[in-house]
Design a protein around this motif. Structure first.
Motif, PDB file in Angstrom:
ATOM      1  N   PRO A  50       0.837  -1.196   0.000  1.00 53.80           N
ATOM      2  CA  PRO A  50       0.000   0.000   0.000  1.00 53.80           C
ATOM      3  C   PRO A  50       0.877   1.253   0.000  1.00 53.80           C
ATOM      4  O   PRO A  50       1.974   1.264   0.580  1.00 53.80           O
ATOM      5  N   GLU A  51       0.408   2.285  -0.629  1.00 55.46           N
ATOM      6  CA  GLU A  51       1.200   3.503  -0.804  1.00 55.46           C
ATOM      7  C   GLU A  51       1.780   3.993   0.524  1.00 55.46           C
ATOM      8  O   GLU A  51       1.067   4.186   1.501  1.00 55.46           O
ATOM      9  N   GLY A  52       3.094   4.180   0.520  1.00 52.44           N
ATOM     10  CA  GLY A  52       3.754   4.732   1.685  1.00 52.44           C
ATOM     11  C   GLY A  52       4.187   3.721   2.719  1.00 52.44           C
ATOM     12  O   GLY A  52       4.945   4.055   3.637  1.00 52.44           O
ATOM     13  N   ARG A  53       3.720   2.475   2.626  1.00 49.57           N
ATOM     14  CA  ARG A  53       4.065   1.474   3.636  1.00 49.57           C
ATOM     15  C   ARG A  53       5.471   0.924   3.376  1.00 49.57           C
ATOM     16  O   ARG A  53       5.884   0.759   2.229  1.00 49.57           O
ATOM     17  N   ARG A  54       6.180   0.593   4.456  1.00 46.80           N
ATOM     18  CA  ARG A  54       7.558   0.143   4.346  1.00 46.80           C
ATOM     19  C   ARG A  54       7.679  -1.379   4.360  1.00 46.80           C
ATOM     20  O   ARG A  54       8.703  -1.918   3.942  1.00 46.80           O
ATOM     21  N   TYR A  55       6.677  -2.079   4.890  1.00 48.71           N
ATOM     22  CA  TYR A  55       6.713  -3.536   4.960  1.00 48.71           C
ATOM     23  C   TYR A  55       5.278  -4.032   5.125  1.00 48.71           C
ATOM     24  O   TYR A  55       4.375  -3.288   5.508  1.00 48.71           O
ATOM     25  N   GLY A  56       5.060  -5.303   4.817  1.00 49.18           N
ATOM     26  CA  GLY A  56       3.767  -5.933   5.064  1.00 49.18           C
ATOM     27  C   GLY A  56       3.898  -6.956   6.177  1.00 49.18           C
ATOM     28  O   GLY A  56       5.008  -7.334   6.558  1.00 49.18           O
ATOM     29  N   VAL A  57       2.774  -7.409   6.695  1.00 50.06           N
ATOM     30  CA  VAL A  57       2.754  -8.396   7.776  1.00 50.06           C
ATOM     31  C   VAL A  57       1.884  -9.572   7.345  1.00 50.06           C
ATOM     32  O   VAL A  57       0.724  -9.379   6.957  1.00 50.06           O
ATOM     33  N   VAL A  58       2.432 -10.777   7.404  1.00 53.11           N
ATOM     34  CA  VAL A  58       1.659 -11.972   7.067  1.00 53.11           C
ATOM     35  C   VAL A  58       0.750 -12.310   8.250  1.00 53.11           C
ATOM     36  O   VAL A  58       1.223 -12.574   9.357  1.00 53.11           O
ATOM     37  N   ALA A  59      -0.547 -12.310   8.022  1.00 52.16           N
ATOM     38  CA  ALA A  59      -1.509 -12.660   9.068  1.00 52.16           C
ATOM     39  C   ALA A  59      -2.678 -13.405   8.446  1.00 52.16           C
ATOM     40  O   ALA A  59      -3.024 -13.191   7.288  1.00 52.16           O
ATOM     41  N   GLY A  60      -3.264 -14.291   9.231  1.00 51.37           N
ATOM     42  CA  GLY A  60      -4.395 -15.087   8.764  1.00 51.37           C
ATOM     43  C   GLY A  60      -4.026 -16.502   8.385  1.00 51.37           C
ATOM     44  O   GLY A  60      -4.902 -17.308   8.041  1.00 51.37           O
ATOM     45  N   THR A  61      -2.745 -16.847   8.460  1.00 55.24           N
ATOM     46  CA  THR A  61      -2.312 -18.190   8.047  1.00 55.24           C
ATOM     47  C   THR A  61      -3.041 -19.282   8.827  1.00 55.24           C
ATOM     48  O   THR A  61      -3.500 -20.274   8.249  1.00 55.24           O
ATOM     49  N   GLY A  62      -3.151 -19.108  10.135  1.00 55.11           N
ATOM     50  CA  GLY A  62      -3.869 -20.097  10.935  1.00 55.11           C
ATOM     51  C   GLY A  62      -5.314 -20.240  10.499  1.00 55.11           C
ATOM     52  O   GLY A  62      -5.877 -21.350  10.501  1.00 55.11           O
ATOM     53  N   ARG A  63      -5.935 -19.143  10.136  1.00 54.75           N
ATOM     54  CA  ARG A  63      -7.325 -19.205   9.650  1.00 54.75           C
ATOM     55  C   ARG A  63      -7.399 -19.871   8.283  1.00 54.75           C
ATOM     56  O   ARG A  63      -8.382 -20.550   7.969  1.00 54.75           O
ATOM     57  N   VAL A  64      -6.377 -19.694   7.460  1.00 57.04           N
ATOM     58  CA  VAL A  64      -6.341 -20.386   6.171  1.00 57.04           C
ATOM     59  C   VAL A  64      -6.309 -21.895   6.386  1.00 57.04           C
ATOM     60  O   VAL A  64      -7.012 -22.652   5.704  1.00 57.04           O
ATOM     61  N   LEU A  65      -5.509 -22.342   7.340  1.00 57.15           N
ATOM     62  CA  LEU A  65      -5.434 -23.784   7.604  1.00 57.15           C
ATOM     63  C   LEU A  65      -6.795 -24.334   8.012  1.00 57.15           C
ATOM     64  O   LEU A  65      -7.204 -25.415   7.560  1.00 57.15           O
ATOM     65  N   ASP A  66      -7.518 -23.594   8.861  1.00 50.05           N
ATOM     66  CA  ASP A  66      -8.874 -24.008   9.234  1.00 50.05           C
ATOM     67  C   ASP A  66      -9.789 -24.057   8.013  1.00 50.05           C
ATOM     68  O   ASP A  66     -10.586 -24.978   7.842  1.00 50.05           O
ATOM     69  N   ALA A  67      -9.685 -23.026   7.170  1.00 48.43           N
ATOM     70  CA  ALA A  67     -10.568 -22.927   6.009  1.00 48.43           C
ATOM     71  C   ALA A  67     -10.334 -24.067   5.022  1.00 48.43           C
ATOM     72  O   ALA A  67     -11.285 -24.615   4.451  1.00 48.43           O
ATOM     73  N   VAL A  68      -9.078 -24.445   4.811  1.00 45.79           N
ATOM     74  CA  VAL A  68      -8.770 -25.546   3.895  1.00 45.79           C
ATOM     75  C   VAL A  68      -9.329 -26.857   4.446  1.00 45.79           C
ATOM     76  O   VAL A  68      -9.908 -27.665   3.718  1.00 45.79           O
ATOM     77  N   GLU A  69      -9.174 -27.078   5.741  1.00 44.66           N
ATOM     78  CA  GLU A  69      -9.710 -28.299   6.351  1.00 44.66           C
ATOM     79  C   GLU A  69     -11.222 -28.362   6.254  1.00 44.66           C
ATOM     80  O   GLU A  69     -11.806 -29.454   6.142  1.00 44.66           O
ATOM     81  N   ASN A  70     -11.888 -27.221   6.300  1.00 40.69           N
ATOM     82  CA  ASN A  70     -13.350 -27.189   6.287  1.00 40.69           C
ATOM     83  C   ASN A  70     -13.931 -26.919   4.900  1.00 40.69           C
ATOM     84  O   ASN A  70     -15.121 -26.616   4.771  1.00 40.69           O
ATOM     85  N   PHE A  71     -13.095 -27.031   3.871  1.00 41.76           N
ATOM     86  CA  PHE A  71     -13.553 -26.838   2.501  1.00 41.76           C
ATOM     87  C   PHE A  71     -14.178 -28.144   2.032  1.00 41.76           C
ATOM     88  O   PHE A  71     -13.523 -29.017   1.468  1.00 41.76           O
ATOM     89  N   ARG A  72     -15.475 -28.286   2.296  1.00 36.25           N
ATOM     90  CA  ARG A  72     -16.196 -29.533   2.038  1.00 36.25           C
ATOM     91  C   ARG A  72     -17.525 -29.225   1.358  1.00 36.25           C
ATOM     92  O   ARG A  72     -18.250 -28.322   1.777  1.00 36.25           O
TER      93      ARG A  72
END
Length: 448
Positions: A50-72
């Motif tokens: 995003p404009e002006g930002r110096r770094y990003g932060v990885v977040a939500g990975t744990g929720r992705v793991l839940d979502a993949v397991e519950n993709f049924r």
């Protein structure tokens, strides 16, 4: 008990419909063409911060793991798809037994990232990987945006704790995810009980202006709160006259008053006046908490004020002006045939307008300078240079469909603090600027 360790399901029966219509029509066409089984590699990355930002932060990975397991695709979901004629019966039959059986690699949650970083890599058949695009992006884009804002705010706050208070400013389920992402980014607690229940985040809260207005006088309201919650409670002092409220609060509680909260006015000026008044009344240990539409800039402007904690709502849950991380999910390699041993072929989109991508399965490593400070994000295909072998960033999250990398949220929070501390000092500047380290690409043979 830390519920983040248990892999609890999301608050819906299935995540399978957290996808776009065209994911299923692509699946149907690929099944008919005989290409659905081709081994494929998809990567999540962003072309720019995003404009002006110096770094990003990885977040939500744990929720992705839940979502993949519950993709049924259960009977209800399949019935909906059949009724709407989204796909044909052959495809519905295939979906009925869908279970992701591939591999997922990614930056560990809490890590920082930069343009081009392969934040997540999903490998398996085209059919099973393509369906996960939307749900993965919706989680990572939202949570990473909130965590990045939280990280900037926690950096500006220094050692002073931050309270997440944004539940009433966003969707009720997004509020829970936002609380989690804020905690990753450095917040200490949340007002949202659902987030506390789901992720074991500390929850806090005492009273709003309505409680004061309910009573015949401010004194009656304060007395009722103290009698119920004790002298260590936090009293909201800006319903009427701040100076009079502080005086009344200390008269009722004595110097043991836990804290006062200021929710309006010139916070810098009012905080100084309240601190002076509290000290003169002998309440030298009473803390001052400020709220009222704070963002990282407002927090930084209060650095010299006698403030002990900040409560942040709207600006946090909307990413402080950047509600998405603009991540994309692109096919970067696929097999020449459905033969499991067929070699991978790099593929990439070529277009104008800055939407190009780089083909091939990527690795990533962070090069450090002589002081141990990050100086470049190195992304490449093919063999990893020996000097970067022990600096690789991707870890395996899912192997053969089995989740490997669930971890307590406190570990994720600590990882982010360490990752941010490993960046050049200018990373924490709030002034607009380019990414704090460059991304360098190393081209190699990107076979299977």
């Amino acid at each position: 008990m830390n519920t983040a360790d248990l892999g609890l399901p999301v608050d819906v029966p299935s995540t399978a419909l957290f996808t776009d219509h065209y994911e299923l029509t692509m699946l149907q066409a690929a099944l008919k063409a005989g290409t659905a089984g081709r081994r494929s590699v998809f990567e999540v990355f962003t072309r720019r911060l995003p404009e002006g930002r110096r770094y990003g932060v990885v977040a939500g990975t744990g929720r992705v793991l839940d979502a993949v397991e519950n993709f049924r695709f259960d009977e209800g979901v399949l019935g909906f798809l059949r009724e709407r004629r989204v796909v044909d019966e052959e495809t519905l039959h295939w979906l009925a037994s869908y279970r992701f059986s591939g591999d997922v690699w990614g930056y560990p949650e809490g890590e920082v990232y930069f343009p081009g970083s392969p934040i997540m890599r999903v490998e398996g058949s085209f059919a099973e990987c393509v369906l996960l695009e939307t749900v993965i992006l919706s989680i990572l884009n939202h949570d990473s945006a909130i965590a990045a804002a939280a990280s900037r705010m926690s950096s500006a706050a220094g050692d002073r704790p931050l309270i997440e208070m944004g539940a009433r400013r966003t969707h009720e389920l997004a509020a829970v995810a936002a609380s989690r992402a804020a905690y990753v980014g450095g917040f200490a607690s949340t007002s949202d009980l659902a987030a506390g229940f789901r992720y074991n985040i500390p929850t806090v809260g005492t009273a709003a202006h309505a409680f004061t207005l309910l009573h015949d006088s401010e004194r009656d309201a304060f007395r009722a709160q103290v009698e119920s919650l004790g002298r260590g409670t936090t009293l909201l002092v800006d319903t009427y006259d701040v100076a009079e409220a502080v005086r009344t609060a200390v008269e009722i509680t004595g110097p043991e008053l836990g804290a006062v909260r200021i929710d309006s006015g010139d916070l810098l000026l009012v905080a100084h006046r309240v601190r002076q008044q509290l000290d003169e009344l002998g309440a030298t240990d009473t803390k001052i908490i400020v709220t009222s539409d704070l963002d990282e800039y407002a927090i930084a402007s209060l650095a010299a004020a006698p403030v002990d904690a900040y409560g942040v709502g709207t600006q946090l849950v909307t990413g402080s002006g950047h509600p998405t991380a603009s991540m994309v999910y692109k096919l970067v390699a696929r097999a020449e045939s459905t033969d499991p041993q067929a070699p991978l072929v790099p593929v990439a989109k070529k277009s104008s307008g800055g939407k190009t991508s780089i083909g091939g399965r990527k690795w990533a490593a962070r090069r450090l300078d002589e002081e141990g400070v990050a100086e470049a994000e190195v992304v490449g295909t093919g063999p990893v240079p020996d000097e970067l072998a022990d600096r690789q960033l991707l870890v395996q999250l899912i192997k053969g469909g089995e989740v490997l990398a669930r971890e307590p949220l406190d570990a994720v929070r600590d990882r982010h603090a360490a990752a941010r501390a490993g960046l050049p000092l200018s990373a924490t500047q709030l002034s607009r600027g380019e990414p704090v380290i460059p991304t360098e690409y190393v081209q190699g043979r990107s076979g299977s």
